[in-house]
Design an enzyme around this catalytic site. Structure first.
Site, PDB file in Angstrom:
ATOM      1  CG  ASP A 208      -1.780   1.200   1.215  1.00 38.30           C
ATOM      2  OD1 ASP A 208      -2.666   1.173   0.749  1.00 38.30           O
ATOM      3  OD2 ASP A 208      -1.473   2.053   2.252  1.00 38.30           O
ATOM      4  CD  GLU A 270      -2.568   1.948  -3.462  1.00 38.24           C
ATOM      5  OE1 GLU A 270      -3.647   2.559  -3.344  1.00 38.24           O
ATOM      6  OE2 GLU A 270      -1.981   2.147  -2.367  1.00 38.24           O
TER       7      GLU A 270
END
Length: 543
Positions: A208, A270
């Protein structure tokens, strides 16, 4: 590296938002036992979807301010989802079904209830104080600099700890303090988190917001003209000093080195950086950082052929495995593709027609495909009443429960679902039970496409080449030495003459492999005279 060496290069990966997939105990919240009970729907059984891997959004112990992205213990399971034993059972059973398992890894921050941060609040001399980013107030008082949270409603990225008089940094909510990755103890501990789960059989991680873990060490202001821009992580501007600092690549190489201790694992980034040169630095010049980076282009694209054609032009004819393409139409942070592509007020039939064409696109482009749960049945955004909405960035409508049937709560739970499901007629057509045995359904199309992709080397490793076509048509070929496949998609709601350059594609008629329209597989197709039905996508074998 040959294009067929790594499993993740040819994979279709299914993204599960665990709170919303399947509830096993009737408390209205999805859990690990619920996911385990539905593994046969995904793979390993007759008529399963046939995906290769599942990726779970965070399931770790959390107060759920940001619904799992505020982690209090990276090595324990939140009781809402079950226990550590439930996680181990899920991994074991997934492997039994032939599924790889990917977990979310959230390196930028922890929860403010993490033991480290609780200790850090005890004062500047605390053992874990330097595990987070602290700074004195600005010379005139107030936050140390002008950095802002990625969540527009939060405002400043700094919160004052009144007891010590210092501010701590949080890229998201104040309940998510940023870790100090310049501290070797933080790096070592987070590497051990990866090992903890890899030792339990996890096959890789989606990381993330990795572009945030290295900030300007001098904590200098961002330029005034970009301070208040929403979603500053998306700007093509090197002047943002709280993201994409050059030191981030050393930190990612450290993560990758841990993955490389285990065979056949994957690290997916990401990376919220749009600038193509900066973004594509994240695999590493030696291929020693991320194996895959999410391409967000299709998440921003409207339903028109020109936009998709422009994105297709970025694909190389022979993709470098260090820059391997990825494709995703929906995720937990943005409006679902069936809603975005159809627009407000669209009827369910138009929604499903465009979703069928989008499925063909997703699963025939070169690279790794990600399918967001419910995308395979055409789930759309669901309005959420204010009294149920709880996400700090307003993303609840994209995270509603999986629609297994048209019964109470869509078959997701026997209790009150934590978020609502749609009413009829959407629910009556958009659910697994309704589509399961219907060969013309969107779910059946996804099954055929995933099976075709798995069996067809031209779709996993063939060259990509865009093909000139009518304005409303996006067309391309996938070729190997054994011949070519043509993919043609009509983005109009009316019939369109494709206007394909038949001379370039061969003079012999093509053979229809698959169509989302009324034509049967095996039908002969005269390429120069091809008329595509409204929102039809066709895959055609070339001579």
């Amino acid at each position: 590296m040959a294009v067929d060496e790594a499993w993740w290069q040819r994979a279709a990966i299914y993204h599960i938002y665990p709170l919303s997939f399947a509830d096993s105990d009737g408390d209205g919240v999805g859990d690990l036992a619920g996911i385990t009970s539905q593994l046969g729907y995904l793979a390993g059984e007759p008529d399963s979807l046939g995906v290769d891997a599942i990726w779970l959004s965070p399931i770790f112990r959390s107060p759920m301010v940001d619904f799992g992205y505020d982690i209090a213990d990276h090595c324990d399971i939140d009781p809402r989802f079950g226990t550590l034993a439930d996680a181990e059972t899920l991994i074991e059973q997934a492997h039994h079904h032939g599924l790889r398992v990917l977990f979310d890894f959230v390196p930028n921050h922890t929860s403010d209830q993490h033991a480290w941060f609780v200790d850090a609040l005890s004062g500047p001399a605390a053992e874990h104080r330097d595990c987070y980013v602290w700074a004195d107030p600005a010379a005139g008082g107030g936050p140390p600099n002008n950095w802002r949270s990625a969540f527009a409603k939060v405002g400043s990225a700094w919160t004052l700890d009144e007891a010590s008089g210092q501010y701590y940094l949080h890229s998201y909510t104040p309940e998510q303090p940023d870790l100090n990755w310049r501290n070797p103890a933080v790096r070592a501990a987070m590497h051990d988190v990866l090992r903890f789960w890899l030792d339990r059989g996890v096959d890789g991680f989606r990381v993330d917001a990795p572009h945030r873990i290295a900030k300007d060490p001098e904590l200098r202001d961002n330029p005034p003209d970009v301070v208040n821009v929403l979603l500053s992580t998306q700007l093509d501007d090197r002047r943002h000093r709280n993201i994409d600092h050059e030191d981030v690549h050393e930190l990612i190489r450290g993560l990758r080195s841990v993955l490389d201790e285990y065979p056949d694992q994957v690290l997916i980034g990401e990376v919220g950086v749009r600038h193509p040169v900066r973004r594509m630095a994240y695999p590493g010049s030696a291929g020693d950082e991320f194996q895959l980076i999410f391409d967000f282009g299709y998440l921003d694209t409207g339903w028109d052929a020109q936009s998709f054609r422009a994105l297709g032009e970025r694909l190389d004819r022979q993709p470098d495995p260090r820059r391997w393409p990825t494709h995703v139409l929906s995720n937990h942070d943005l409006s679902r593709s069936a809603t975005r592509f159809s627009g407000p007020g669209a009827g369910i039939d138009q929604v499903l027609a465009r979703a069928r064409a989008a499925a063909v696109l997703l699963l025939t482009l070169p690279g790794t495909a990600f399918v967001y749960y419910g995308e395979e049945i055409g789930m759309t955004d669901v309005p959420v009443p204010a009294e149920q909405a709880a996400d700090p960035d307003g993303r609840d409508p994209y995270r509603t429960p999986m629609q297994w049937s048209d019964s109470f709560a869509g078959g997701f739970t026997t209790g009150r679902p934590w978020l609502p499901v749609p009413a009829a007629p959407a629910l009556s057509k958009v659910n697994v039970a309704a589509q399961q045995g219907d060969p013309s359904s969107l779910l059946s199309l996804y099954r055929r496409l995933i099976a075709l992709r798995a069996a067809e080397p031209r779709l996993t490793g063939g060259d990509y080449q865009g093909v000139a076509a009518a304005e409303q048509v996006y067309a391309f070929t996938r070729r190997t030495g054994s011949g070519g496949l043509l993919v043609a998609i009509n983005f109009s709601d009316e019939p369109v003459i494709a206007r394909l350059p038949s001379g370039e594609l061969g003079t012999a008629p093509g053979r229809l492999v698959l169509s989302t329209g009324s034509r049967a597989a095996g039908t002969a197709v005269v390429l120069g005279e091809l008329v595509l039905e409204p929102a039809e996508a066709a895959i055609i074998e070339l001579d």
